[in-house]
Scaffold this motif. Structure first.
Motif, mmCIF file in Angstrom:
data_model
loop_
_atom_site.group_PDB
_atom_site.id
_atom_site.type_symbol
_atom_site.label_atom_id
_atom_site.label_comp_id
_atom_site.label_asym_id
_atom_site.label_seq_id
_atom_site.Cartn_x
_atom_site.Cartn_y
_atom_site.Cartn_z
ATOM 1 N N ASP A 172 -2.845 -4.995 0.686
ATOM 2 C CA ASP A 172 -3.387 -4.635 2.005
ATOM 3 C C ASP A 172 -4.600 -5.502 2.378
ATOM 4 O O ASP A 172 -4.928 -5.623 3.552
ATOM 5 C CB ASP A 172 -3.761 -3.140 2.070
ATOM 6 C CG ASP A 172 -2.778 -2.344 2.940
ATOM 7 O OD1 ASP A 172 -1.636 -2.811 3.122
ATOM 8 O OD2 ASP A 172 -3.150 -1.271 3.460
ATOM 9 N N ALA A 192 -7.393 0.279 2.129
ATOM 10 C CA ALA A 192 -6.018 0.682 1.846
ATOM 11 C C ALA A 192 -6.027 2.181 1.598
ATOM 12 O O ALA A 192 -7.063 2.746 1.223
ATOM 13 C CB ALA A 192 -5.487 -0.035 0.603
ATOM 14 N N THR A 193 -4.875 2.805 1.787
ATOM 15 C CA THR A 193 -4.766 4.220 1.418
ATOM 16 C C THR A 193 -5.080 4.371 -0.070
ATOM 17 O O THR A 193 -5.696 5.351 -0.497
ATOM 18 C CB THR A 193 -3.353 4.732 1.748
ATOM 19 O OG1 THR A 193 -3.189 4.658 3.183
ATOM 20 C CG2 THR A 193 -3.153 6.168 1.299
ATOM 21 N N HIS A 212 -5.465 5.499 6.033
ATOM 22 C CA HIS A 212 -6.642 4.730 6.453
ATOM 23 C C HIS A 212 -6.455 4.059 7.806
ATOM 24 O O HIS A 212 -7.253 3.204 8.175
ATOM 25 C CB HIS A 212 -7.010 3.694 5.374
ATOM 26 C CG HIS A 212 -6.017 2.567 5.257
ATOM 27 N ND1 HIS A 212 -6.384 1.242 5.329
ATOM 28 C CD2 HIS A 212 -4.676 2.565 5.070
ATOM 29 C CE1 HIS A 212 -5.307 0.471 5.184
ATOM 30 N NE2 HIS A 212 -4.264 1.250 5.022
ATOM 31 N N HIS A 213 -5.393 4.402 8.523
ATOM 32 C CA HIS A 213 -5.193 3.806 9.860
ATOM 33 C C HIS A 213 -6.074 4.507 10.891
ATOM 34 O O HIS A 213 -6.040 5.742 10.992
ATOM 35 C CB HIS A 213 -3.726 3.918 10.289
ATOM 36 C CG HIS A 213 -2.806 3.095 9.458
ATOM 37 N ND1 HIS A 213 -2.183 3.589 8.335
ATOM 38 C CD2 HIS A 213 -2.425 1.801 9.569
ATOM 39 C CE1 HIS A 213 -1.442 2.630 7.795
ATOM 40 N NE2 HIS A 213 -1.575 1.539 8.515
ATOM 41 N N ASP A 229 -0.362 6.732 3.787
ATOM 42 C CA ASP A 229 -0.358 5.485 4.572
ATOM 43 C C ASP A 229 0.474 5.598 5.862
ATOM 44 O O ASP A 229 0.934 4.589 6.376
ATOM 45 C CB ASP A 229 0.150 4.320 3.696
ATOM 46 C CG ASP A 229 -0.357 2.955 4.170
ATOM 47 O OD1 ASP A 229 -1.535 2.860 4.543
ATOM 48 O OD2 ASP A 229 0.438 1.990 4.158
ATOM 49 N N ASP A 277 0.837 -1.204 0.000
ATOM 50 C CA ASP A 277 0.000 0.000 0.000
ATOM 51 C C ASP A 277 0.875 1.260 0.000
ATOM 52 O O ASP A 277 0.556 2.253 -0.664
ATOM 53 C CB ASP A 277 -0.934 -0.011 1.223
ATOM 54 C CG ASP A 277 -2.045 1.033 1.138
ATOM 55 O OD1 ASP A 277 -2.321 1.522 0.027
ATOM 56 O OD2 ASP A 277 -2.649 1.326 2.190
HETATM 57 MN MN LIG Z 1 -2.197 0.594 4.214
#
Ligand SMILES: [Mn+2]
Length: 320
Positions: A162, A131-132, A112-113, A89, A34
């Protein structure tokens, strides 16, 4: 038909990109699919609009991703000044390592975390994205940036890796349609799948072997260790677990899988994978790490024995 309202964050990002001439895109240390796919996806898309782009990573591009168009352009430090910095990311600024070389407040933070610290001037953070690259795939058209075949290959690589090949619990039909759209632009799914996810070196497979012989179970937790000695004996050159964690996470009845990897700096890198319903990001956070509900990691100071007993203790407490 309802006309969707323009998202103010996306409008702002579109303007920032439009008004910039030299753009720096950066992702995290120990880059995964990613990180690389998002970096190349956004970087190459901006390049087609005639702007100068520097794609920067503190570490080099992993061997399994050195088939993606544009990877040779990735450098470890910026060569020039820039008027826009985009992080991809990265849940916090430490994740970029030394790649930013003095710049400290990125303009745009895309991630996206769920543990993202919103450290950018503009933060486009969506924890529901797999995923980003999912965020990028839906945003690039809104920023007037084209998804060419090369951009699509990078983005599909990120989605495939991802989601471990579209099999994580957060995969939606929307993601599958997005992947299909990327294939329509020319991204080669079987080729991407094989090269980025399935193929591995003989040395990495031997390293797995060392980890598998040390596999242990304590109640709902399965775990293994990979020592510096194992790495030397197998000839594996990476500092990671060579994805052993994904083998362990396939074990039936295990709620949580953990791999401990001894690092050359003396720290222990810990990776967690969890079944749905268990949030290992919380456990990782308590050790100074982060990640996603089902997949998280931390780098912890201490001896292998000490870190192992603290982490397994904490993880088991968490499961009670
Ligand atoms: Mn990621």
């Amino acid at each position: 038909m309802q006309v969707p309202m323009a998202d103010p964050i996306n409008t702002e990002i579109r303007l920032r990109i439009m008004n910039a001439q030299r753009i720096l895109v950066v992702s995290h240390v120990r880059p995964d699919g990613d990180a690389i796919g998002s970096l190349l996806g956004l970087g190459l898309a901006i390049q087609t609009s005639g702007k100068l782009v520097e794609m920067v990573l503190d570490d080099t591009v992993p061997a399994n991703l050195r088939h993606l168009p544009g990877y040779q352009q990735v450098s470890q430090r910026p060569k020039d000044t820039c008027d826009l910095i985009v992080t991809l990311d990265c849940s916090d600024l430490k994740r970029v390592g030394k790649a930013l070389n003095g710049y400290n407040v990125p303009d745009v933070n895309i991630d996206h975390h769920p543990t993202n610290l919103n450290f950018g001037k503009i933060n486009l953070v969506d924890p529901s994205a797999v995923a980003t690259a999912e965020i990028l795939t839906r945003s690039l058209p809104e920023w007037d940036l084209p998804i060419t075949k090369d951009v699509a290959s990078a983005l599909l690589t990120a989605l495939v890796t991802d989601t471990l090949g579209f099999r994580t619990s957060n995969v939606t039909s929307k993601v599958m349609r997005m992947a299909a759209d990327l294939m329509d632009v020319g991204a080669d799914l079987p080729d991407i799948y094989g090269k980025s996810l399935i193929q591995r070196s003989f040395e990495a497979t031997r390293f797995w072997g060392a980890g598998l012989t040390q596999l242990q179970r304590e109640g709902p937790v399965v775990w293994s260790i990979l020592t510096t000695q194992d790495r030397k004996a197998s000839g594996y050159s990476g500092n990671d677990d060579a994805d052993l964690i994904n083998v362990l996470s396939a074990i039936k009845d295990a709620m949580v899988a953990i791999v401990f990897v001894e690092q050359s700096n003396g720290n222990i890198k810990v990776s967690w994978r969890a079944q749905p319903g268990v949030d290992v990001a919380q456990i990782a956070s308590s050790f100074g790490g982060g990640g996603h509900t089902a997949a998280a990691g931390a780098e912890i100071q201490g001896t292998l024995d000490d870190v192992r007993s603290r982490v397994i203790g904490k993880t088991r407490d968490f499961l009670v």
